[in-house]
Motif scaffolding. Structure first.
Motif, PDB file in Angstrom:
ATOM      1  N   ASN A   1       0.850  -1.182   0.000  1.00  0.00           N
ATOM      2  CA  ASN A   1       0.000   0.000   0.000  1.00  0.00           C
ATOM      3  C   ASN A   1       0.894   1.244   0.000  1.00  0.00           C
ATOM      4  OD1 ASN A   1      -1.708   2.223   0.982  1.00  0.00           O
ATOM      5  ND2 ASN A   1      -3.241   0.629   1.295  1.00  0.00           N
ATOM      6  N   ALA A   2       0.902   1.964  -1.127  1.00  0.00           N
ATOM      7  CA  ALA A   2       1.792   3.120  -1.270  1.00  0.00           C
ATOM      8  C   ALA A   2       1.428   4.231  -0.293  1.00  0.00           C
ATOM      9  CB  ALA A   2       1.724   3.637  -2.706  1.00  0.00           C
ATOM     10  N   VAL A   3       0.132   4.386   0.004  1.00  0.00           N
ATOM     11  CA  VAL A   3      -0.301   5.444   0.920  1.00  0.00           C
ATOM     12  C   VAL A   3       0.201   5.159   2.332  1.00  0.00           C
ATOM     13  CG1 VAL A   3      -2.298   6.597   1.943  1.00  0.00           C
ATOM     14  CG2 VAL A   3      -2.330   5.944  -0.468  1.00  0.00           C
ATOM     15  N   TYR A   4       0.009   3.940   2.797  1.00  0.00           N
ATOM     16  CA  TYR A   4       0.452   3.581   4.143  1.00  0.00           C
ATOM     17  C   TYR A   4       1.972   3.595   4.234  1.00  0.00           C
ATOM     18  CZ  TYR A   4      -4.347   2.052   5.020  1.00  0.00           C
ATOM     19  OH  TYR A   4      -5.707   2.000   5.167  1.00  0.00           O
ATOM     20  N   ALA A   5       2.641   3.157   3.166  1.00  0.00           N
ATOM     21  CA  ALA A   5       4.107   3.156   3.171  1.00  0.00           C
ATOM     22  C   ALA A   5       4.654   4.575   3.266  1.00  0.00           C
ATOM     23  CB  ALA A   5       4.632   2.458   1.918  1.00  0.00           C
ATOM     24  N   ALA A   6       4.033   5.510   2.534  1.00  0.00           N
ATOM     25  CA  ALA A   6       4.474   6.907   2.589  1.00  0.00           C
ATOM     26  C   ALA A   6       4.206   7.502   3.966  1.00  0.00           C
ATOM     27  CB  ALA A   6       3.766   7.719   1.513  1.00  0.00           C
ATOM     28  N   ARG A   7       3.047   7.165   4.543  1.00  0.00           N
ATOM     29  CA  ARG A   7       2.721   7.663   5.886  1.00  0.00           C
ATOM     30  C   ARG A   7       3.690   7.104   6.921  1.00  0.00           C
ATOM     31  NH1 ARG A   7       0.840  11.833   8.717  1.00  0.00           N
ATOM     32  NH2 ARG A   7      -0.175  11.201  10.639  1.00  0.00           N
ATOM     33  N   TYR A   8       3.984   5.815   6.794  1.00  0.00           N
ATOM     34  CA  TYR A   8       4.929   5.177   7.720  1.00  0.00           C
ATOM     35  C   TYR A   8       6.303   5.842   7.617  1.00  0.00           C
ATOM     36  CZ  TYR A   8       8.038   1.568   9.576  1.00  0.00           C
ATOM     37  OH  TYR A   8       9.009   0.891  10.275  1.00  0.00           O
ATOM     38  N   HIS A   9       6.751   6.091   6.384  1.00  0.00           N
ATOM     39  CA  HIS A   9       8.065   6.724   6.182  1.00  0.00           C
ATOM     40  C   HIS A   9       8.077   8.124   6.783  1.00  0.00           C
ATOM     41  CE1 HIS A   9      11.878   7.725   4.259  1.00  0.00           C
ATOM     42  NE2 HIS A   9      11.316   8.838   3.810  1.00  0.00           N
ATOM     43  N   HIS A  10       6.991   8.876   6.617  1.00  0.00           N
ATOM     44  CA  HIS A  10       6.923  10.220   7.185  1.00  0.00           C
ATOM     45  C   HIS A  10       6.979  10.182   8.714  1.00  0.00           C
ATOM     46  CE1 HIS A  10       5.513  14.236   8.203  1.00  0.00           C
ATOM     47  NE2 HIS A  10       4.506  13.683   8.869  1.00  0.00           N
ATOM     48  N   LEU A  11       6.220   9.278   9.322  1.00  0.00           N
ATOM     49  CA  LEU A  11       6.191   9.195  10.778  1.00  0.00           C
ATOM     50  C   LEU A  11       7.545   8.795  11.340  1.00  0.00           C
ATOM     51  CD1 LEU A  11       2.735   7.422  11.273  1.00  0.00           C
ATOM     52  CD2 LEU A  11       3.271   9.813  11.763  1.00  0.00           C
ATOM     53  N   ARG A  12       8.276   7.995  10.594  1.00  0.00           N
ATOM     54  CA  ARG A  12       9.575   7.516  11.079  1.00  0.00           C
ATOM     55  C   ARG A  12      10.690   8.537  10.881  1.00  0.00           C
ATOM     56  NH1 ARG A  12      11.647   4.070  13.728  1.00  0.00           N
ATOM     57  NH2 ARG A  12      12.704   2.643  12.328  1.00  0.00           N
ATOM     58  N   THR A  13      10.555   9.416   9.886  1.00  0.00           N
ATOM     59  CA  THR A  13      11.667  10.295   9.516  1.00  0.00           C
ATOM     60  C   THR A  13      11.389  11.774   9.733  1.00  0.00           C
ATOM     61  OG1 THR A  13      10.873  10.351   7.215  1.00  0.00           O
ATOM     62  CG2 THR A  13      12.461   8.630   7.795  1.00  0.00           C
ATOM     63  N   ARG A  14      10.208  12.144  10.215  1.00  0.00           N
ATOM     64  CA  ARG A  14       9.916  13.566  10.387  1.00  0.00           C
ATOM     65  C   ARG A  14      10.860  14.182  11.417  1.00  0.00           C
ATOM     66  NH1 ARG A  14       3.991  12.858  13.310  1.00  0.00           N
ATOM     67  NH2 ARG A  14       4.753  11.999  15.305  1.00  0.00           N
ATOM     68  N   ALA A  15      11.136  15.463  11.230  1.00  0.00           N
ATOM     69  CA  ALA A  15      12.098  16.144  12.099  1.00  0.00           C
ATOM     70  C   ALA A  15      11.577  16.293  13.519  1.00  0.00           C
ATOM     71  CB  ALA A  15      12.437  17.507  11.503  1.00  0.00           C
ATOM     72  N   ASP A  16      10.285  16.545  13.662  1.00  0.00           N
ATOM     73  CA  ASP A  16       9.685  16.760  14.973  1.00  0.00           C
ATOM     74  C   ASP A  16       9.033  15.471  15.463  1.00  0.00           C
ATOM     75  OD1 ASP A  16       8.700  17.935  17.266  1.00  0.00           O
ATOM     76  OD2 ASP A  16       6.863  18.640  16.272  1.00  0.00           O
TER      77      ASP A  16
END
Length: 380
Positions: free
Chosen positions: A333-348
């Protein structure tokens, strides 16, 4: 007014509630009340006969969350004193304060799905226990066979070889040709089509140099053979119950809808719906997340801001079903994968792996709720 009018102990099964209602109704009439409400702490299946009798007799019934009863014991007199009479009083006071809910009775396909989901959970536990027991036994008395593949218990060739025999001496006595033929014949039962010759040769070599605790090998490999038979039997039962669960979703006309969510299988969705029941009884999508115990729990006071965790309340089996579904959905799932990547790598406040997966699980529940209740396909 939280006044106890009468107390009496009844011995028997839950169907004795009919006699209890008759007794209580006469007490209520003598006190000047027109009717009664039955309240209980739901435990196991016992509240279901109580509900049926109450419906048949036209008596209202409500349930009190067991956690409230547990905490009520301490609130009563700062002790955790427990007795049937005291618990009944605590339950009655919680009902008088409206800290109760109307129980939901499963019916039709939803009832069948709930029981099939419980059966599936049982078989998953049995299959996992048998698998782990097999590994533990071989690690003790035949450790070299576990090195035959990088992930031996996931290899169909390795499983088929162990199904032929878990005894290295027996494998050696068979000879290479007979052993290879037996593994090929067994492969289909484990879902394989072609044997992996490299793994098969590694198992054959390991049989000639087993290592491990030699004095216990004969007894342990016999038990290992029992374990792999238990494993195979549990997997067969698991396949059967999952097929029936998928059939229930077909009867509900939900199979095509739920699989519009990329990466979510029919069985994964059925496991979630088995724990929730008909989603139409919930107010909104957020209540599913709370019901699973995946909603964030704030920990703040004044200028203090503590660590926010999931509540962990609600239905643990629903939380587990959503968690398992995320592991299957993320790679596809590209949407969940992108969300997961954002949550793991966000600066804050970047999240750890488990935290990010829990957040995706909550999103999956919210979106599945909309798909099922509104009968619309998932839109990436």
């Amino acid at each position: 007014d939280s006044i106890t009018l009468a107390r009496k102990m009844f011995d028997g099964d839950p169907w004795m509630i009919d006699d209890i209602i008759t007794w209580a109704f006469s007490i209520a009439q003598d006190a000047g009340f027109a009717g009664i409400v039955v309240g209980c702490e739901p435990t196991g299946h016992r509240w279901k006969p109580v509900l049926q009798v109450c419906v048949e007799r036209g008596v209202g019934m409500v349930c009190v969350n067991p956690m409230l009863v547990h905490r009520g014991r301490e609130e009563e007199d700062f002790t955790r004193d427990r007795s049937d009479f005291k618990d009944a009083t605590i339950i009655a006071r919680r009902i008088a304060d409206r800290h109760c809910y109307i129980p939901y009775a499963l019916e039709g396909d939803w009832s069948r799905l709930r029981h099939l989901g419980a059966r599936r959970n049982d078989q998953l536990v049995e299959a996992t226990a048998a698998r782990q027991q097999l590994r533990d036994l071989l690690e003790c008395v035949w450790p070299t066979v576990l090195a035959a593949a990088s992930r031996p218990l996931n290899s169909t060739t390795w499983r088929a070889a162990m199904a032929v025999s878990c005894d290295p001496d027996e494998i050696c006595a068979m000879g290479w040709d007979a052993f290879a033929a037996a593994v090929t014949a067994e492969l289909g039962r484990w879902g394989g089509k072609r044997r992996n010759l490299r793994i098969l040769q590694a198992v054959w070599a390991a049989a000639h140099q087993p290592g491990g605790v030699e004095s216990e090998r004969a007894a342990a490999v016999e038990r290992a053979a029992d374990a792999i038979r238990d494993w195979r039997r549990a997997l067969d039962e698991l396949d059967d119950v999952e097929t029936r669960m998928a059939g229930v979703l077909d009867d509900l006309d939900l199979s095509e809808l739920v699989t519009t969510i990329d990466g979510l299988s029919v069985v994964g969705a059925a496991a979630i719906l088995a724990e929730t029941g008909d989603p139409a009884r919930f107010d909104c999508a957020r209540t599913w997340v709370k019901h699973a115990g995946l909603c964030p729990r704030a920990n703040e006071s004044g200028t203090f801001a503590g660590l926010t965790k999931v509540s962990g309340r609600g239905r643990p089996a629903l939380r587990t079903a959503a968690w398992r579904a995320v592991w299957g959905a993320l790679p596809h799932n590209a949407v969940y994968a992108a969300r997961y990547h954002h949550l793991r790598t966000r600066a804050d406040n970047p999240l750890r792996d488990g935290q990010a997966r829990a957040a995706i699980a909550g999103a999956l529940l919210r979106q599945l709720f909309i798909v099922v209740t509104r009968r619309v396909a998932w839109n990436p």
